[in-house]
Design a protein around this motif. Structure first.
Motif, PDB file in Angstrom:
ATOM      1  N   MET A   1       9.870   3.484   8.924  1.00 14.55           N
ATOM      2  CA  MET A   1       8.446   3.451   9.159  1.00 14.55           C
ATOM      3  C   MET A   1       7.810   2.400   8.262  1.00 14.55           C
ATOM      4  O   MET A   1       7.997   2.420   7.047  1.00 14.55           O
ATOM      5  N   ALA A   2       7.047   1.531   8.875  1.00 16.97           N
ATOM      6  CA  ALA A   2       6.491   0.373   8.187  1.00 16.97           C
ATOM      7  C   ALA A   2       5.497   0.730   7.090  1.00 16.97           C
ATOM      8  O   ALA A   2       5.235  -0.075   6.211  1.00 16.97           O
ATOM      9  N   PHE A   3       4.948   1.937   7.119  1.00 23.73           N
ATOM     10  CA  PHE A   3       3.918   2.305   6.147  1.00 23.73           C
ATOM     11  C   PHE A   3       4.479   2.933   4.880  1.00 23.73           C
ATOM     12  O   PHE A   3       3.775   3.071   3.900  1.00 23.73           O
ATOM     13  N   GLU A   4       5.733   3.321   4.882  1.00 22.93           N
ATOM     14  CA  GLU A   4       6.306   3.973   3.710  1.00 22.93           C
ATOM     15  C   GLU A   4       6.340   3.020   2.525  1.00 22.93           C
ATOM     16  O   GLU A   4       6.715   1.864   2.647  1.00 22.93           O
ATOM     17  N   GLY A   5       5.913   3.522   1.376  1.00 24.51           N
ATOM     18  CA  GLY A   5       5.970   2.765   0.134  1.00 24.51           C
ATOM     19  C   GLY A   5       4.819   1.805  -0.082  1.00 24.51           C
ATOM     20  O   GLY A   5       4.718   1.212  -1.151  1.00 24.51           O
ATOM     21  N   LYS A   6       3.946   1.636   0.916  1.00 20.36           N
ATOM     22  CA  LYS A   6       2.802   0.741   0.754  1.00 20.36           C
ATOM     23  C   LYS A   6       1.696   1.452  -0.013  1.00 20.36           C
ATOM     24  O   LYS A   6       1.493   2.650   0.134  1.00 20.36           O
ATOM     25  N   LEU A   7       0.958   0.679  -0.811  1.00 18.43           N
ATOM     26  CA  LEU A   7      -0.195   1.220  -1.518  1.00 18.43           C
ATOM     27  C   LEU A   7      -1.437   0.924  -0.695  1.00 18.43           C
ATOM     28  O   LEU A   7      -1.774  -0.227  -0.434  1.00 18.43           O
ATOM     29  N   TYR A   8      -2.112   1.988  -0.264  1.00 16.29           N
ATOM     30  CA  TYR A   8      -3.351   1.875   0.498  1.00 16.29           C
ATOM     31  C   TYR A   8      -4.515   2.095  -0.461  1.00 16.29           C
ATOM     32  O   TYR A   8      -4.560   3.099  -1.166  1.00 16.29           O
ATOM     33  N   LYS A  37     -11.971   8.625  -5.492  1.00 10.48           N
ATOM     34  CA  LYS A  37     -11.649   7.651  -4.456  1.00 10.48           C
ATOM     35  C   LYS A  37     -10.278   7.062  -4.761  1.00 10.48           C
ATOM     36  O   LYS A  37     -10.143   5.910  -5.169  1.00 10.48           O
ATOM     37  N   PRO A  38      -9.244   7.869  -4.558  1.00 10.73           N
ATOM     38  CA  PRO A  38      -7.903   7.453  -4.965  1.00 10.73           C
ATOM     39  C   PRO A  38      -7.275   6.446  -4.012  1.00 10.73           C
ATOM     40  O   PRO A  38      -7.652   6.340  -2.847  1.00 10.73           O
ATOM     41  N   ASN A  39      -6.308   5.712  -4.536  1.00 11.22           N
ATOM     42  CA  ASN A  39      -5.414   4.929  -3.707  1.00 11.22           C
ATOM     43  C   ASN A  39      -4.309   5.867  -3.245  1.00 11.22           C
ATOM     44  O   ASN A  39      -4.121   6.941  -3.813  1.00 11.22           O
ATOM     45  N   HIS A  40      -3.583   5.477  -2.206  1.00  7.74           N
ATOM     46  CA  HIS A  40      -2.663   6.404  -1.551  1.00  7.74           C
ATOM     47  C   HIS A  40      -1.324   5.722  -1.280  1.00  7.74           C
ATOM     48  O   HIS A  40      -1.281   4.555  -0.874  1.00  7.74           O
ATOM     49  N   LYS A  41      -0.249   6.497  -1.476  1.00  8.32           N
ATOM     50  CA  LYS A  41       1.087   5.991  -1.178  1.00  8.32           C
ATOM     51  C   LYS A  41       1.945   7.138  -0.654  1.00  8.32           C
ATOM     52  O   LYS A  41       1.852   8.265  -1.145  1.00  8.32           O
ATOM     53  N   LEU A  42       2.774   6.855   0.353  1.00  7.98           N
ATOM     54  CA  LEU A  42       3.723   7.824   0.889  1.00  7.98           C
ATOM     55  C   LEU A  42       5.113   7.218   0.798  1.00  7.98           C
ATOM     56  O   LEU A  42       5.335   6.088   1.259  1.00  7.98           O
ATOM     57  N   GLU A  43       6.028   7.970   0.184  1.00 11.90           N
ATOM     58  CA  GLU A  43       7.406   7.498   0.035  1.00 11.90           C
ATOM     59  C   GLU A  43       8.362   8.552   0.564  1.00 11.90           C
ATOM     60  O   GLU A  43       8.060   9.744   0.535  1.00 11.90           O
ATOM     61  N   LYS A 112      -3.649  -0.512   7.412  1.00 15.97           N
ATOM     62  CA  LYS A 112      -4.725   0.428   7.098  1.00 15.97           C
ATOM     63  C   LYS A 112      -4.249   1.868   7.236  1.00 15.97           C
ATOM     64  O   LYS A 112      -3.222   2.157   7.844  1.00 15.97           O
ATOM     65  N   LEU A 113      -5.039   2.746   6.650  1.00 13.00           N
ATOM     66  CA  LEU A 113      -4.824   4.187   6.721  1.00 13.00           C
ATOM     67  C   LEU A 113      -6.175   4.822   7.017  1.00 13.00           C
ATOM     68  O   LEU A 113      -7.162   4.515   6.347  1.00 13.00           O
ATOM     69  N   VAL A 114      -6.221   5.677   8.036  1.00 12.58           N
ATOM     70  CA  VAL A 114      -7.439   6.401   8.373  1.00 12.58           C
ATOM     71  C   VAL A 114      -7.137   7.885   8.199  1.00 12.58           C
ATOM     72  O   VAL A 114      -6.201   8.411   8.802  1.00 12.58           O
ATOM     73  N   VAL A 115      -7.922   8.553   7.348  1.00 13.71           N
ATOM     74  CA  VAL A 115      -7.726   9.967   7.034  1.00 13.71           C
ATOM     75  C   VAL A 115      -8.904  10.752   7.606  1.00 13.71           C
ATOM     76  O   VAL A 115     -10.052  10.479   7.259  1.00 13.71           O
TER      77      VAL A 115
END
Length: 132
Positions: A1-8, A37-43, A112-115
């Motif tokens: 998945m292209a979004f893993e490990g990226k810092l949003y 207002k945190p930054n977000h990362k998923l690994e 981008k990330l939309v929550v």
């Protein structure tokens, strides 16, 4: 998945104040959440995921396996029964509390990330936007 490990990086919110107000928290906790207002990362490591919310004032890191319920301590010091599921690029978090449920959907793309955040006993929707 292209979004893993990226810092949003947090960019902006829509109706997040309304969501916070719906929680019925003391004013000091309301102000703290409004300013969070945190930054977000998923690994991912094997079948375990680590989701990090990172800010100058507070880091919140959750490790989980998809579909497995666990006890999560949230910022207000309360405990939720939490479950994560993943459908394509959408990670859904369901937090069950005695007074209701909060559902958070994180829709990832490469830039981008939309929550979106909903809760029982509240008719609104809050949206938080992040960019790479």
């Amino acid at each position: 998945m292209a979004f893993e490990g990226k810092l949003y990086v947090h960019e902006r919110d829509d109706n997040f104040d309304g969501f916070i107000a719906s929680l019925g928290l003391p004013e000091d906790k309301v102000e703290r959440l409004k300013n969070y207002k945190p930054n977000h990362k998923l690994e991912k490591n094997g079948d375990t995921y680590t989701m990090s919310s990172l800010s100058e004032s507070r880091n919140h890191i959750i490790t989980f396996k998809l579909g497995e319920e666990f006890d999560e301590t949230v910022v207000e010091g309360r405990t939720a029964k939490t479950t994560f599921t993943l459908d394509g690029n959408t990670l859904t978090q369901v937090q069950k509390f005695a007074e209701g449920t909060i559902t958070t959907k994180r829709e990832y793309s490469s830039d981008k990330l939309v929550v979106t955040i909903n809760r029982s006993n509240w008719d609104g929707t809050a949206t938080r936007y992040y960019k790479v």
